[in-house]
Design a protein around this motif. Structure first.
Motif, short mmCIF file in Angstrom:
data_model
loop_
_atom_site.label_atom_id
_atom_site.label_comp_id
_atom_site.label_asym_id
_atom_site.label_seq_id
_atom_site.Cartn_x
_atom_site.Cartn_y
_atom_site.Cartn_z
N ALA A 125 38.85 38.73 58.44
CA ALA A 125 40.24 38.98 58.06
C ALA A 125 41.20 38.03 58.77
O ALA A 125 42.24 37.66 58.21
CB ALA A 125 40.62 40.43 58.38
N SER A 175 40.72 34.77 60.00
CA SER A 175 40.69 33.37 59.57
C SER A 175 40.62 33.21 58.06
O SER A 175 40.71 32.09 57.55
CB SER A 175 39.47 32.67 60.19
OG SER A 175 38.26 33.26 59.72
N HIS A 176 40.47 34.32 57.34
CA HIS A 176 40.33 34.29 55.88
C HIS A 176 39.19 33.37 55.45
O HIS A 176 39.34 32.58 54.51
CB HIS A 176 41.64 33.87 55.21
CG HIS A 176 42.80 34.77 55.53
ND1 HIS A 176 42.95 36.02 54.99
CD2 HIS A 176 43.85 34.60 56.37
CE1 HIS A 176 44.05 36.59 55.47
NE2 HIS A 176 44.62 35.74 56.31
N SER A 177 38.09 33.47 56.16
CA SER A 177 36.94 32.61 55.87
C SER A 177 35.65 33.37 56.16
O SER A 177 35.67 34.42 56.81
CB SER A 177 37.00 31.34 56.72
OG SER A 177 36.89 31.66 58.10
N VAL A 198 35.90 42.05 57.03
CA VAL A 198 36.58 42.71 55.90
C VAL A 198 35.57 43.65 55.24
O VAL A 198 34.49 43.23 54.85
CB VAL A 198 37.08 41.67 54.89
CG1 VAL A 198 37.57 42.34 53.61
CG2 VAL A 198 38.20 40.83 55.51
N ASN A 227 42.24 42.15 48.17
CA ASN A 227 42.32 40.69 48.31
C ASN A 227 41.09 40.07 47.67
O ASN A 227 40.10 39.78 48.35
CB ASN A 227 42.43 40.30 49.78
CG ASN A 227 42.58 38.80 49.97
OD1 ASN A 227 42.89 38.07 49.03
ND2 ASN A 227 42.34 38.34 51.18
N LYS A 286 34.96 37.59 45.64
CA LYS A 286 35.47 36.30 46.11
C LYS A 286 34.56 35.22 45.55
O LYS A 286 33.37 35.42 45.33
CB LYS A 286 35.43 36.24 47.64
CG LYS A 286 36.47 37.10 48.34
CD LYS A 286 37.81 36.42 48.39
CE LYS A 286 38.77 37.15 49.32
NZ LYS A 286 40.12 36.54 49.29
#
Length: 265
Positions: free
Chosen positions: A76, A78-80, A115, A121, A149
């Motif tokens: 969550a 670094s969004h990676s 996450v 998202n 994703k």
């Protein structure tokens, strides 16, 4: 059937309708619910559950030690995608002290926040084919949407979802997604309280009340709920699945590994 219905109620009321902090944190810290699972198409063009996304599939990590045995979560902060400590590849690598449940990146030691779900998202929504498991012929299926994703791999882009999102879909908790989801607890659709009644004889209202009391107790006591199962279950066909149904509820409510909680045989 009873325990699957209990899980359905808990997932809907304590994860979808509201976020129960202790339960969410427990799943993120102690289970594989946040791990990324790839989706694959079958010969008929239907999306279904594939394998865990592995380090060997990603350009930046394909050459790390034991890459085939290190799997990803989505971070969550670094969004990676990140490789957390504790997967089997870290158990057998040369560098020790990485086989643990600390929420740290196994490559650089940075803190990570897994996450649990992509529901808020996601890049796309994909309808997947899931086994119904209520017919003896094993050829009955339901089709339900998942939030996904898109991840770039060495073989091209793939869709990934989390183990938790797959669990939500299999249990029939829609969270506003489309597909063959039940609309109430009374719908005879797997795995609602109304559905289980024809198999167990336990009234749907009893299951709902039990699930709520269980979850409330686990929330307030931080996991001091237990299931006692005798050896008789092991004499039935598919006994491993019978065990897994209450074990899943125990994990969802943070009871495994807690003094006063867990599965007791």
């Amino acid at each position: 059937a009873f325990w699957m219905a209990v899980g359905h109620v808990i997932l809907k009321e304590y994860f979808a309708d509201k976020k129960t902090g202790y339960f969410v944190d427990y799943l993120k810290d102690n289970t594989d619910a946040p791990f990324l699972v790839t989706l694959e198409k079958d010969k008929d063009g239907n999306w279904g559950c594939g394998k865990l996304l592995r380090a060997s599939q990603i350009e930046e990590t394909k050459n790390v030690e034991n890459a085939e045995w290190k799997t990803f979560i989505f971070d969550a902060g670094s969004h990676s995608i990140r490789l957390p400590n504790g997967t089997i590849g870290f158990r057998w690598q040369k560098e020790k002290d990485k086989w643990n449940l600390k929420n740290r990146d196994g490559n650089n030691g940075q803190m990570i926040d897994p996450v649990l779900s992509f529901i808020d998202n996601h890049d796309e929504k994909v309808k997947v084919k899931l086994s119904d498991f209520t017919e003896s012929t094993n050829d009955k299926f339901v089709f339900r949407e998942l939030p996904v994703k898109k991840i770039k791999t060495i073989d091209g882009d793939v869709f990934v979802t989390t183990g938790f999102d797959l669990l939500m879909a299999q249990y029939g908790v829609s969270r506003g997604l489309n597909g063959d989801f039940p609309t109430s607890y009374d719908d005879e659709v797997p795995f609602t309280p109304g559905w289980q009644e024809k198999f167990t004889g336990v009234k749907a209202s009893v299951v709902i009340n039990f699930a709520r009391q269980w979850a409330r107790t686990a929330e307030l006591s931080h996991g001091k709920c237990s299931v006692i199962i005798g050896a008789g279950v092991n004499h039935w066909y598919h006994n491993n699945l019978i065990y897994r149904a209450p074990i899943t509820v125990l994990m969802l409510t943070g009871c495994v590994g807690v003094n006063g909680g867990g599965l007791n045989h």
